[in-house]
Design a protein around this motif. Structure first.
Motif, PDB file in Angstrom:
ATOM      1  N   ARG A 147      40.118  21.614  38.401  1.00  0.00           N
ATOM      2  CA  ARG A 147      41.082  20.605  38.835  1.00  0.00           C
ATOM      3  C   ARG A 147      40.585  19.867  40.067  1.00  0.00           C
ATOM      4  O   ARG A 147      40.971  18.744  40.345  1.00  0.00           O
ATOM      5  CB  ARG A 147      42.436  21.272  39.143  1.00  0.00           C
TER       6      ARG A 147
ATOM      7  N   PRO B 270      39.440  35.945  38.101  1.00  0.00           N
ATOM      8  CA  PRO B 270      38.919  37.006  37.232  1.00  0.00           C
ATOM      9  C   PRO B 270      37.433  36.816  36.898  1.00  0.00           C
ATOM     10  O   PRO B 270      36.680  37.789  36.886  1.00  0.00           O
ATOM     11  CB  PRO B 270      39.797  36.894  35.989  1.00  0.00           C
TER      12      PRO B 270
ATOM     13  N   LEU C 239      34.509  39.452  37.700  1.00  0.00           N
ATOM     14  CA  LEU C 239      33.670  40.018  36.639  1.00  0.00           C
ATOM     15  C   LEU C 239      32.195  39.706  36.881  1.00  0.00           C
ATOM     16  O   LEU C 239      31.327  40.565  36.674  1.00  0.00           O
ATOM     17  CB  LEU C 239      34.113  39.470  35.279  1.00  0.00           C
TER      18      LEU C 239
ATOM     19  N   ALA D 299      49.161  34.207  52.084  1.00  0.00           N
ATOM     20  CA  ALA D 299      49.099  35.212  51.018  1.00  0.00           C
ATOM     21  C   ALA D 299      47.950  34.946  50.062  1.00  0.00           C
ATOM     22  O   ALA D 299      47.287  35.878  49.600  1.00  0.00           O
ATOM     23  CB  ALA D 299      50.433  35.242  50.261  1.00  0.00           C
ATOM     24  N   GLN D 300      47.687  33.670  49.765  1.00  0.00           N
ATOM     25  CA  GLN D 300      46.557  33.366  48.880  1.00  0.00           C
ATOM     26  C   GLN D 300      45.248  33.847  49.489  1.00  0.00           C
ATOM     27  O   GLN D 300      44.439  34.494  48.814  1.00  0.00           O
ATOM     28  CB  GLN D 300      46.475  31.857  48.612  1.00  0.00           C
TER      29      GLN D 300
ATOM     30  N   ALA E 105      44.710  36.194  51.635  1.00  0.00           N
ATOM     31  CA  ALA E 105      44.642  37.657  51.659  1.00  0.00           C
ATOM     32  C   ALA E 105      44.429  38.223  50.263  1.00  0.00           C
ATOM     33  O   ALA E 105      43.679  39.185  50.075  1.00  0.00           O
ATOM     34  CB  ALA E 105      45.913  38.238  52.274  1.00  0.00           C
TER      35      ALA E 105
ATOM     36  N   THR F 202      41.125  40.249  49.306  1.00  0.00           N
ATOM     37  CA  THR F 202      41.238  41.652  48.906  1.00  0.00           C
ATOM     38  C   THR F 202      40.647  41.854  47.511  1.00  0.00           C
ATOM     39  O   THR F 202      39.984  42.858  47.244  1.00  0.00           O
ATOM     40  CB  THR F 202      42.702  42.113  48.967  1.00  0.00           C
TER      41      THR F 202
ATOM     42  N   ALA G   7      50.435  40.195  50.874  1.00  0.00           N
ATOM     43  CA  ALA G   7      49.462  40.023  49.794  1.00  0.00           C
ATOM     44  C   ALA G   7      48.366  41.075  49.866  1.00  0.00           C
ATOM     45  O   ALA G   7      47.918  41.595  48.841  1.00  0.00           O
ATOM     46  CB  ALA G   7      48.853  38.624  49.850  1.00  0.00           C
TER      47      ALA G   7
ATOM     48  N   THR H 244      47.855  43.779  46.972  1.00  0.00           N
ATOM     49  CA  THR H 244      46.604  43.788  46.213  1.00  0.00           C
ATOM     50  C   THR H 244      45.923  45.141  46.332  1.00  0.00           C
ATOM     51  O   THR H 244      45.357  45.660  45.355  1.00  0.00           O
ATOM     52  CB  THR H 244      45.679  42.653  46.692  1.00  0.00           C
TER      53      THR H 244
ATOM     54  N   THR I 238      45.522  47.330  42.964  1.00  0.00           N
ATOM     55  CA  THR I 238      44.164  47.751  42.617  1.00  0.00           C
ATOM     56  C   THR I 238      44.105  49.268  42.464  1.00  0.00           C
ATOM     57  O   THR I 238      43.555  49.785  41.482  1.00  0.00           O
ATOM     58  CB  THR I 238      43.175  47.299  43.709  1.00  0.00           C
TER      59      THR I 238
ATOM     60  N   LEU J 187      54.252  35.841  43.321  1.00  0.00           N
ATOM     61  CA  LEU J 187      52.927  36.264  43.788  1.00  0.00           C
ATOM     62  C   LEU J 187      52.416  37.438  42.962  1.00  0.00           C
ATOM     63  O   LEU J 187      51.258  37.471  42.526  1.00  0.00           O
ATOM     64  CB  LEU J 187      52.998  36.662  45.269  1.00  0.00           C
TER      65      LEU J 187
ATOM     66  N   LEU K  64      49.082  37.966  40.482  1.00  0.00           N
ATOM     67  CA  LEU K  64      48.057  39.014  40.601  1.00  0.00           C
ATOM     68  C   LEU K  64      47.924  39.799  39.299  1.00  0.00           C
ATOM     69  O   LEU K  64      46.809  40.094  38.851  1.00  0.00           O
ATOM     70  CB  LEU K  64      48.406  39.953  41.767  1.00  0.00           C
TER      71      LEU K  64
ATOM     72  N   GLN L  79      45.967  37.945  36.807  1.00  0.00           N
ATOM     73  CA  GLN L  79      44.530  37.981  37.096  1.00  0.00           C
ATOM     74  C   GLN L  79      43.930  39.333  36.717  1.00  0.00           C
ATOM     75  O   GLN L  79      42.828  39.401  36.161  1.00  0.00           O
ATOM     76  CB  GLN L  79      44.271  37.661  38.565  1.00  0.00           C
ATOM     77  N   PHE L  80      44.635  40.413  37.015  1.00  0.00           N
ATOM     78  CA  PHE L  80      44.118  41.733  36.625  1.00  0.00           C
ATOM     79  C   PHE L  80      43.993  41.821  35.104  1.00  0.00           C
ATOM     80  O   PHE L  80      43.059  42.413  34.575  1.00  0.00           O
ATOM     81  CB  PHE L  80      45.025  42.845  37.154  1.00  0.00           C
TER      82      PHE L  80
ATOM     83  N   ARG M 186      43.387  39.364  33.077  1.00  0.00           N
ATOM     84  CA  ARG M 186      42.187  38.601  32.710  1.00  0.00           C
ATOM     85  C   ARG M 186      40.917  39.393  33.000  1.00  0.00           C
ATOM     86  O   ARG M 186      39.972  39.382  32.211  1.00  0.00           O
ATOM     87  CB  ARG M 186      42.140  37.295  33.504  1.00  0.00           C
ATOM     88  N   GLN M 187      40.889  40.046  34.153  1.00  0.00           N
ATOM     89  CA  GLN M 187      39.724  40.908  34.463  1.00  0.00           C
ATOM     90  C   GLN M 187      39.497  41.913  33.345  1.00  0.00           C
ATOM     91  O   GLN M 187      38.365  42.155  32.923  1.00  0.00           O
ATOM     92  CB  GLN M 187      39.947  41.672  35.769  1.00  0.00           C
TER      93      GLN M 187
ATOM     94  N   SER N  38      44.444  29.290  38.509  1.00  0.00           N
ATOM     95  CA  SER N  38      45.732  29.818  38.948  1.00  0.00           C
ATOM     96  C   SER N  38      46.734  28.708  39.221  1.00  0.00           C
ATOM     97  O   SER N  38      46.422  27.723  39.897  1.00  0.00           O
ATOM     98  CB  SER N  38      45.530  30.633  40.225  1.00  0.00           C
TER      99      SER N  38
ATOM    100  N   PHE O 103      47.475  29.847  43.213  1.00  0.00           N
ATOM    101  CA  PHE O 103      46.385  29.770  44.192  1.00  0.00           C
ATOM    102  C   PHE O 103      45.615  28.473  43.918  1.00  0.00           C
ATOM    103  O   PHE O 103      45.034  28.308  42.859  1.00  0.00           O
ATOM    104  CB  PHE O 103      45.446  30.963  44.056  1.00  0.00           C
TER     105      PHE O 103
END
Lengths: 482, 482
Positions: free
Chosen positions: A282, A291, A295, A325-326, A328, A332, B328, B332, B336, B366, B370, B373-374, B376-377, B419, B422
């Motif tokens: 974008r 992700p 990976l 928050a984004q 962090a 993380t 966050a 996270t 995790t 939020l 997350l 995304q996990f 997708r991982q 995202s 994000f």
């Protein structure tokens, strides 16, 4: 600081073979452009097919050269107690490097200065989880671009006694860094015996070794200094939009870089580098923590282990424009992946914001907090009788309370981590204190960390010689484009 | 949604043995207080030593009972396509549960209402990564505490068709939930065949099974409903300040809870629960995401596997009072660890803020981001020829650009995660858009998610019967203290 768990595997053996086979086909069938006459001559002399700037890297040559790189090596610090064996189980953790901007809550976002650079070096020296300094923490933009690499290199050497990465983004700048390291360690022979700096070489992805980076690689290899060969892959921009395609390209670029270094000087310490990031289509900007980024990082570590090379990858990378928050969450996610990938060298572990355009003091404090916590995790769970606590359980008994028990009072300061940055006031207290968020508290943290900095000092004669070298070179600076 | 890697091991086999041995010594030598006459009578009849309220749980008895619990079981949803096999490789992901307060950016923090509860249920139904609903997402505080459990249970059943956890915090409330599930599924016999709800039983740590929770456990076991037996350990408050001591206590509490359920009805589906959190001794509040919290969670998963029970643990847990970098980072870290622990049941995966005192709509957004995304991982890296991209690499060639290449254009929407929360605008654009942080953008996200909610509908006769049950019971409510 190590990790809470062994590196994970996200690729099967067959997939590892496929990445390798594809990388070798890229080297042989597509080839890479090497925009450095001297290097092309060396490669041709080694028997490779050279067609104008295009070099076809025979897989036998590549793997034979890569095998000459050591699996581990010492990176010397001027304080011998801070020397680290790279690839030996203790990762190198470094501050951010490269941003043109600096920012903090008080001063906002502005062009970086040498004063900012000095402060980031001092913060890195003071932060317990960091054990290596990255020169160029932020660009000293008020200084002449042709010579400021030496001011930043001096800043690194003077204000810390840790091992470090050098600024060198060209052959002449790399040679200045080598000369300065030689001054620190008592001459070029001394640093050739055991490397005193690490250079970062980025391929100009896709599949180009440009003149400046190749020239820096030659300079470092000639001096037997460590080189982190790091393809700069933005998936969908400088690499294919698929992770496996990017990994094959990464292997082709990293391995040819390592091979060129070995060709210059067999045994040059090399690190297999990964800077693998998805692109936000974008905006065209790198999107950290996604992700695909995670990976790519996890797989990169696994691939480097196949080749028997230490791995540089990950860091406290975030795309966010502010410490929210984004930022962090992205950080993380990336730091977790850095650990799970088994990284040996972690650049940009603290202070990286805005996709690397800004070195943020508050982000530095946040990242150091996270690294501190990861380090605590890695210590694992204790199993002494006192920790198993059967006697305490018996004494407190069913329905009792541990809050004021002798066992708790005796041990909580040592066994319970209480974050200076992450706090737990009740809501009413928090409101009465101004409803501060983490970003504001982080200001207090980095200032306290900077206050705790202790100058490691430097030998007067060495200092004088370093300054004289910089002054002398400023009389006859390298061309800005070099 | 599964995980990017297999569960990790943070304990050696010997350490696992030590935890087990210590737990068994706690059961036998210290014992637990069981504040439920009927249960103590059952335990005495089974041959255990009962001394007033103290029960010494013989290890042979405990392990014999635990072995009767199934390794996996189906948790039925009223939409059969949403039924999940617990322990079968697909974790249950649930919304937050229990907070007295709700909050969002527009309305601030206030007492929860049934309307808030309805909206969290709808959000959970609408959020792709969530596949199970937790009743009591937020307390409907405007309603009579003696009867509102049924209003919240109805909210869960009516607005979603996912499997769910029931509210029951006492025997009578548990029995109301069972009665309502029986209405949904065509009678008590139907739900006894295959459980239609999961109850959460918290021991009153340390080492107490109080009347209300034990009575709820009896009710669920009699009906063959699933039970997540979850000690509530705050290290240094309700448990020893050491992780290994807490883990031994947790095992003693969880295993005795499972054993009591099996004694009531052999084969009752049980989950080994962990709610293990460090205490911030500066405030006495739970501190989520800390190294001890992470280690306790990781080890808990490993211990549950030793006992062959599905594992409940972790979640999107955070201590922060607002949706900032601390929230966050804590979240996270905990999510995790939840994955690395191999959790099968994840309560509080979305919406948990302020140590569980607040159900936050922005935090929900939020957390869903997350989890997405996990997920997708966990899909891993693709290795089709198109993904390996050799042809694309050849076509673009050294020095080319992938941004507008046919390969990128064809695949980026499918292969690159972008995202919605994000974002990566350049700094100037971001400033011109008002320098919004994630918390503000999260407001848009949860509202969009709520807009996307589709009512699954409900059979009119079932709906009428449910409403009639609730009305009837409100005429004769259980005592508030039950």
């Amino acid at each position: 600081m190590t990790f809470v768990t062994e590196p994970v595997s996200v690729l099967t053996d067959e997939q590892l073979d496929t990445i390798h086979e594809t990388a070798m086909r890229i080297c042989e069938e597509i080839g890479l452009d090497v925009l450095h006459d001297g290097m092309r001559e060396r490669l041709a002399a080694a028997g490779l097919t050279v067609d104008a700037e295009r070099v076809r890297f025979d897989r036998g040559f590549v793997m034979e050269q890569v095998a000459k790189a050591p699996r581990t090596f010492d990176l010397r610090a001027r304080n011998p107690e801070r020397t680290v064996t790279v690839g030996g189980g203790t990762p190198l953790w470094l501050n951010v490097g490269g941003p043109p901007f600096a920012s903090d809550v008080d001063g906002g976002r502005r062009s970086g200065t040498l004063d900012d650079h000095d402060r980031f070096i001092k913060l890195t020296q003071a932060a317990a989880p960091l054990n290596c300094v990255q020169t160029g923490a932020v660009e000293a933009q008020e200084l002449d671009v042709a010579v400021r690499h030496m001011d930043m290199e001096y800043s690194t050497i003077r204000w810390s006694d840790l091992p470090y990465t050098t600024y060198g983004t060209s052959g002449p700048k790399a040679r200045d860094g080598i000369a300065m390291a030689a001054i620190v360690h008592g001459g070029r022979d001394a640093i050739e015996t055991s490397p005193a700096l690490m250079g970062i070489v980025n391929s100009n992805s896709p599949l180009v070794w440009d003149f400046r980076m190749t020239d820096a690689l030659v300079a470092w290899a000639e001096a037997n200094q460590a080189i982190a060969v790091t393809p700069f892959l933005l998936s969908g921009a400088t690499a294919p939009v698929s992770v496996s395609g990017g990994l094959a390209q990464q292997a082709a670029e990293a391995l040819t870089g390592v091979a060129m270094a070995q060709l210059v000087r067999p045994g040059t310490p090399c690190v297999y580098g990964s800077f693998y990031t998805a692109t936000d289509m974008r905006t065209g900007a790198p999107a950290f923590g996604t992700p695909e980024s995670v990976l790519g990082l996890l797989a990169g570590g696994q691939i480097s282990r196949r080749y028997g090379l230490p791995f540089r990858g990950g860091g406290g990378l975030a795309s966010s424009n502010t410490v929210d928050a984004q930022a962090a969450a992205e950080t993380t996610l990336m730091l977790t992946a850095t650990m799970l990938a088994g990284a040996d060298v972690v650049l940009h572990a603290a202070g990286w914001l805005e996709g690397g355009l800004t070195a943020s003091f508050e982000k530095f404090a946040l990242d150091v907090e996270l690294l501190e916590q990861f380090g605590r995790q890695a210590r694992g769970i204790g199993f002494t009788d006192e920790e198993l606590a059967f006697d305490a359980l018996k004494e407190v008994g069913p329905g009792g309370l541990y809050l004021a028990s002798p066992h708790t009072m005796e041990h909580f300061k040592q066994w319970l981590y209480m974050s200076p940055l992450f706090t737990t006031p009740d809501f009413a207290t928090w409101e009465s204190m101004g409803s501060t968020d983490t970003r504001q508290r982080a200001t207090e943290r980095w200032k306290a960390l900077l206050d705790s900095y202790e100058d490691p000092g430097i030998d007067d004669a060495v200092d004088e010689e370093l300054r004289a070298y910089v002054e002398h070179r400023k009389q006859d600076p390298p061309e800005p484009e070099d």
